[in-house]
Design a protein around this motif. Structure first.
Motif, PDB file in Angstrom:
ATOM      1  N   ASP A 238     -11.713  -2.029  -1.955  1.00 30.09           N
ATOM      2  CA  ASP A 238     -11.747  -3.150  -2.957  1.00 30.09           C
ATOM      3  C   ASP A 238     -10.333  -3.135  -3.665  1.00 30.09           C
ATOM      4  O   ASP A 238     -10.144  -2.501  -4.795  1.00 30.09           O
ATOM      5  CB  ASP A 238     -12.908  -3.141  -3.867  1.00 30.09           C
ATOM      6  N   THR A 239      -9.396  -3.976  -3.190  1.00 29.80           N
ATOM      7  CA  THR A 239      -8.068  -4.187  -3.855  1.00 29.80           C
ATOM      8  C   THR A 239      -7.962  -5.167  -5.049  1.00 29.80           C
ATOM      9  O   THR A 239      -7.086  -5.467  -5.469  1.00 29.80           O
ATOM     10  CB  THR A 239      -7.211  -4.111  -3.006  1.00 29.80           C
ATOM     11  N   VAL A 240      -8.958  -5.855  -5.194  1.00 31.35           N
ATOM     12  CA  VAL A 240      -9.067  -7.055  -5.946  1.00 31.35           C
ATOM     13  C   VAL A 240      -8.908  -6.623  -7.547  1.00 31.35           C
ATOM     14  O   VAL A 240      -7.974  -7.404  -7.993  1.00 31.35           O
ATOM     15  CB  VAL A 240     -10.329  -7.846  -5.906  1.00 31.35           C
ATOM     16  N   ASP A 241      -9.381  -5.615  -7.983  1.00 27.28           N
ATOM     17  CA  ASP A 241      -9.427  -5.244  -9.313  1.00 27.28           C
ATOM     18  C   ASP A 241      -8.569  -4.231  -9.774  1.00 27.28           C
ATOM     19  O   ASP A 241      -8.552  -3.790 -10.591  1.00 27.28           O
ATOM     20  CB  ASP A 241     -10.879  -4.949  -9.705  1.00 27.28           C
ATOM     21  N   TYR A 242      -7.590  -3.900  -8.569  1.00 23.08           N
ATOM     22  CA  TYR A 242      -6.804  -2.879  -9.142  1.00 23.08           C
ATOM     23  C   TYR A 242      -5.685  -3.324 -10.250  1.00 23.08           C
ATOM     24  O   TYR A 242      -5.122  -4.477 -10.178  1.00 23.08           O
ATOM     25  CB  TYR A 242      -5.935  -2.496  -7.797  1.00 23.08           C
ATOM     26  N   LYS A 243      -5.112  -2.581 -11.040  1.00 24.47           N
ATOM     27  CA  LYS A 243      -4.175  -2.779 -11.819  1.00 24.47           C
ATOM     28  C   LYS A 243      -2.911  -1.827 -11.864  1.00 24.47           C
ATOM     29  O   LYS A 243      -2.895  -0.832 -11.652  1.00 24.47           O
ATOM     30  CB  LYS A 243      -4.717  -2.492 -13.231  1.00 24.47           C
TER      31      LYS A 243
ATOM     32  N   ASP B  45      -2.510   1.409 -13.654  1.00 24.62           N
ATOM     33  CA  ASP B  45      -3.478   2.493 -13.276  1.00 24.62           C
ATOM     34  C   ASP B  45      -2.409   3.746 -12.565  1.00 24.62           C
ATOM     35  O   ASP B  45      -2.745   4.701 -12.444  1.00 24.62           O
ATOM     36  CB  ASP B  45      -4.454   2.459 -12.342  1.00 24.62           C
TER      37      ASP B  45
ATOM     38  N   SER C 216       2.089  -3.721  -6.004  1.00 23.40           N
ATOM     39  CA  SER C 216       1.435  -4.460  -5.280  1.00 23.40           C
ATOM     40  C   SER C 216       1.698  -4.286  -3.655  1.00 23.40           C
ATOM     41  O   SER C 216       0.664  -4.593  -2.933  1.00 23.40           O
ATOM     42  CB  SER C 216       1.765  -6.031  -5.714  1.00 23.40           C
TER      43      SER C 216
ATOM     44  N   MET D 113      -3.595   2.684  -4.971  1.00 17.78           N
ATOM     45  CA  MET D 113      -4.166   1.881  -6.261  1.00 17.78           C
ATOM     46  C   MET D 113      -4.628   2.710  -7.608  1.00 17.78           C
ATOM     47  O   MET D 113      -5.119   2.070  -8.508  1.00 17.78           O
ATOM     48  CB  MET D 113      -5.817   1.544  -5.866  1.00 17.78           C
TER      49      MET D 113
ATOM     50  N   LYS E 198      -6.208   5.527  -8.173  1.00 18.96           N
ATOM     51  CA  LYS E 198      -7.612   6.184  -8.363  1.00 18.96           C
ATOM     52  C   LYS E 198      -7.532   7.516  -8.410  1.00 18.96           C
ATOM     53  O   LYS E 198      -8.505   8.072  -8.591  1.00 18.96           O
ATOM     54  CB  LYS E 198      -8.622   5.552  -7.238  1.00 18.96           C
TER      55      LYS E 198
END
Length: 448
Positions: free
Chosen positions: A259-264, A267, A364, A444, A446
């Motif tokens: 799920d790459t929608v909410d990555y910032k 981070d 990005s 991402m 994480k």
């Protein structure tokens, strides 16, 4: 001949256990680790991580050094002079009233000595105060660099770990095929002895069996190297025995989600490092501007002076002296050098901010690329797993028909080649999806 083949098959079937048993006789510790344990060990022993911790300690000492510059500084100075020939001066002949006449005279004593202790204290110096602040920022940068090193080490260990697991699975699958080939070869030989099979059938299956034996041997060597590489990435001595407690079946790669929608971008540790670099450049600019300010310091000293015409009497009588004072240094004008230096620092700050914007765009793109590769690998793995299951079924049916005398040895070998290729594709796809998932998590931010 048959006994040798069966013995070789048995050795290869049990060969994998010997890979991990080689260190039983070696001098070194034994470890039974899963992935988390390997990462934990690596973050304590890897060369780069150890050095990164030392860099943090070094930066902390720099902060203490900068603090020490603001504390009082004391020193003691001493001197001893032997005026072997006193300097001569010309003065008016006052004693005889002949003021126009100059007479030579010598002042002082042959031996002179002094001891002085002085205490200095900085009252205001912009470089010192900004240097203290910059040192703390450098410490923060060193800690962030440690975090970045930890992330890189974690990624490297994870990929090496997955390589060991997939190589292990590859050996397991190939040995399973080898067992079936061994059985088929023995059955064909038995049928040949009974006159119901041709010699060409025996030779064809023997060739395939020999190739599979060599394949397993090569795979075991590859596994040994993969395990050595994992130890290297962990900072573990090569003579240590490492056993992995997980298999690829413990990683449900089919059900990994992305799920790459909410990555910032925030981070990512690189984002934080770049912000720290901007702060350092701004401090440098501020330091250059503040060089216009005066520097003020205070001092106090006390000393003794000793004089004598005879060396033996030099230290019998001392004359004390003390000074308390302030020192002001104010660089009023230094040409246009400082003006241009300030402009250079402003450009550097602007570039570092521009680098931050570019970093956001780069992150990005990295996330998009890693996600695309991961999704492709996930589809490839799903297809490869289905294909392997299908080819396994085909192979089993062909072997069964061959045992019943319905199909030929060429059919068996063709099915065996297809199964071998399907297993290669499956193992490759499995390793690719594990690695690409690791790269996606890293992109991402994480992995901490």
């Amino acid at each position: 001949m048959r006994g040798n083949q069966l013995l070789l098959s048995l050795l290869l079937i049990t060969g994998f256990q010997s890979v991990f048993g080689q260190a039983d006789t070696a001098k070194g510790a034994s470890y039974a680790f899963n992935l988390e344990d390997c990462i934990k060990y690596g973050l304590q022993h890897h060369h780069d991580v150890v050095n990164a911790h030392l860099d943090v300690n070094f930066s902390e000492e720099q902060v203490k050094e900068a603090t020490g510059k603001l504390l009082p500084h004391g020193n003691i100075s001493a001197s001893f002079n032997d005026n072997m020939k006193l300097a001569t001066s010309l003065i008016p002949d006052i004693a005889n009233g002949n003021y126009d006449v100059k007479i030579p005279v010598q002042f002082g004593t042959r031996f002179a000595s002094s001891v002085t202790g002085q205490l200095d204290q900085v009252i205001f110096n912009s470089d010192y105060f900004l240097g203290l602040k910059a040192s703390k920022v450098y410490t923060d940068l060193a800690k962030k660099s440690l975090t970045q090193t930890n992330i890189e080490t974690t990624v490297a260990i994870s990929k090496a770990y997955y390589a060991v697991l997939t190589n292990t699975e590859n050996i397991r699958l190939t040995k399973s095929n080898l067992q079936q080939l061994s059985k088929t070869l023995e059955d064909t030989r038995h049928r040949y002895d009974q006159g119901v099979a041709e010699r060409i059938d025996v030779d064809r299956i023997q060739v395939s069996y020999n190739n599979t034996v060599t394949t397993v041997t090569n795979q075991i060597r590859t596994l040994v190297y993969a395990l050595q590489l994992l130890k290297f990435q962990m900072g573990m001595p090569q003579e240590a025995q490492l056993t992995l407690t997980e298999t690829v079946q413990d990683f449900d790669v089919e059900y990994y989600l992305s799920d790459t929608v909410d990555y910032k971008p925030e981070d990512r540790i690189e984002y934080s490092i770049q912000n720290t670099q901007i702060a350092l450049n701004e401090l440098q600019l501020k330091s250059t501007k503040m060089k216009y300010l005066p520097q003020l310091s205070a001092f106090v000293n006390y000393g003794w002076n000793y004089f004598s015409t005879d060396f033996g009497d030099l230290y019998k009588t001392g004359f004390g002296a003390s000074v308390l004072g302030l020192t002001l240094n104010w660089p009023i004008f230094t040409g246009t050098e400082r003006l241009h230096l300030i402009r250079q620092n402003k450009i550097t700050v602007e570039k570092s901010r521009n680098d931050l914007d570019y970093l956001v765009q780069t992150i990005s793109n990295q996330v998009k690329e890693a996600n695309t590769i991961y999704l492709n690998n996930k589809d490839n793995f799903t297809t490869a797993k289905k294909n392997m299951d299908l080819t396994q079924g085909i192979y089993d049916r062909v072997v069964y028909k061959y045992d019943q005398g319905v199909s030929t040895s060429l059919d068996v070998l063709s099915a065996e080649n297809e199964l071998t290729q399907a297993r290669v594709d499956y193992i490759t796809a499995m390793l690719n999806i594990l690695i690409s998932k690791t790269d996606l998590d890293k992109a991402m931010g994480k992995i901490k």
